[in-house]
Scaffold this motif. Structure first.
Motif, PDB file in Angstrom:
ATOM      1  N   SER A 108       0.831  -1.212   0.000  1.00 56.95           N
ATOM      2  CA  SER A 108       0.000   0.000   0.000  1.00 56.95           C
ATOM      3  C   SER A 108       0.861   1.255   0.000  1.00 56.95           C
ATOM      4  N   VAL A 109       1.980   1.229   0.716  1.00 59.02           N
ATOM      5  CA  VAL A 109       2.903   2.372   0.704  1.00 59.02           C
ATOM      6  C   VAL A 109       3.445   2.572  -0.710  1.00 59.02           C
TER       7      VAL A 109
ATOM      8  N   ALA B 198       1.085   6.522  -7.011  1.00 62.63           N
ATOM      9  CA  ALA B 198       0.026   7.450  -7.436  1.00 62.63           C
ATOM     10  C   ALA B 198       0.491   8.894  -7.308  1.00 62.63           C
ATOM     11  N   ALA B 199       1.179   9.207  -6.213  1.00 60.27           N
ATOM     12  CA  ALA B 199       1.682  10.569  -6.011  1.00 60.27           C
ATOM     13  C   ALA B 199       2.714  10.927  -7.080  1.00 60.27           C
ATOM     14  N   LEU B 200       3.590   9.984  -7.413  1.00 58.21           N
ATOM     15  CA  LEU B 200       4.597  10.238  -8.449  1.00 58.21           C
ATOM     16  C   LEU B 200       3.959  10.435  -9.816  1.00 58.21           C
ATOM     17  N   ARG B 201       2.924   9.646 -10.121  1.00 62.01           N
ATOM     18  CA  ARG B 201       2.242   9.811 -11.409  1.00 62.01           C
ATOM     19  C   ARG B 201       1.646  11.217 -11.529  1.00 62.01           C
ATOM     20  N   ALA B 202       1.033  11.689 -10.445  1.00 61.34           N
ATOM     21  CA  ALA B 202       0.460  13.036 -10.450  1.00 61.34           C
ATOM     22  C   ALA B 202       1.559  14.084 -10.598  1.00 61.34           C
ATOM     23  N   GLU B 203       2.665  13.890  -9.896  1.00 64.90           N
ATOM     24  CA  GLU B 203       3.790  14.832  -9.973  1.00 64.90           C
ATOM     25  C   GLU B 203       4.386  14.863 -11.372  1.00 64.90           C
ATOM     26  N   ILE B 204       4.541  13.702 -11.983  1.00 68.23           N
ATOM     27  CA  ILE B 204       5.101  13.620 -13.340  1.00 68.23           C
ATOM     28  C   ILE B 204       4.170  14.306 -14.335  1.00 68.23           C
ATOM     29  N   ALA B 205       2.874  14.082 -14.200  1.00 74.94           N
ATOM     30  CA  ALA B 205       1.906  14.717 -15.099  1.00 74.94           C
ATOM     31  C   ALA B 205       1.922  16.236 -14.942  1.00 74.94           C
TER      32      ALA B 205
END
Length: 167
Positions: free
Chosen positions: A61-62, A68-75
């Motif tokens: 889960s971590v 998910a946080a990295l995907r948002a940051e990359i986008a």
């Protein structure tokens, strides 16, 4: 330098058979097995307790949250880089143009680092699914449960990592 921890009697041969199985959650190795049984099969170092389903689910889960946080940051970074039109500073002097170029290259480097981190996380989750999580990719010995709980993306045991860093 830290002393090497003794390793449980799951040698490279046994670890290698886990790698050779490479069956995911629906594969031959995962069929009919409970999450607790699959977690307990993961290799650990001598003196460490076996993985429980709850511990493995917490690590997963971590990793998924961080992914998910990295995907948002990359986008967001890609969007910001795309917005930065090079013609916008068409009257800038050399110092301004250089500063803008430096900032853009810095943002690209951060984006590449985030993408690399995301790839490491995805690889760790794939190793969990394949049943090879916790096996050192260099020597085939257990990485260690404690190390993986602190650094869940680890692919090398402490000894192999130290050897790699000395090179």
């Amino acid at each position: 330098m830290l002393p090497a921890l003794p390793v449980e009697t799951i040698g490279a041969r046994k670890a290698g058979t886990a790698v050779a199985g490479k069956a995911g959650p629906g594969g031959a190795r995962g069929r009919g097995r409970t999450a607790a049984a699959r977690a307990a099969e993961l290799p650990v170092r001598e003196g460490e307790g076996h993985w429980t389903a709850a511990e493995l689910a917490e690590v997963r889960s971590v990793l998924v949250e961080h992914s998910a946080a990295l995907r948002a940051e990359i986008a967001a970074t890609a969007s910001h880089i795309a917005e930065g039109d090079m013609s916008e500073g068409a009257g800038d002097d050399q110092a301004d143009a250089g500063a803008k170029t430096y900032e853009r290259e810095h943002e690209l480097a951060l984006s590449y680092n985030s993408q690399d981190l995301l790839n490491q996380i995805e690889r760790a989750v794939q190793r969990m699914d394949a049943g090879t999580y916790g096996i050192c990719e260099s020597c085939g010995e257990p990485i260690g449960k404690a190390r993986l709980q602190v650094f869940p993306r680890a692919t090398l045991c402490v000894s192999c990592k130290q050897r790699e860093e000395r090179r």
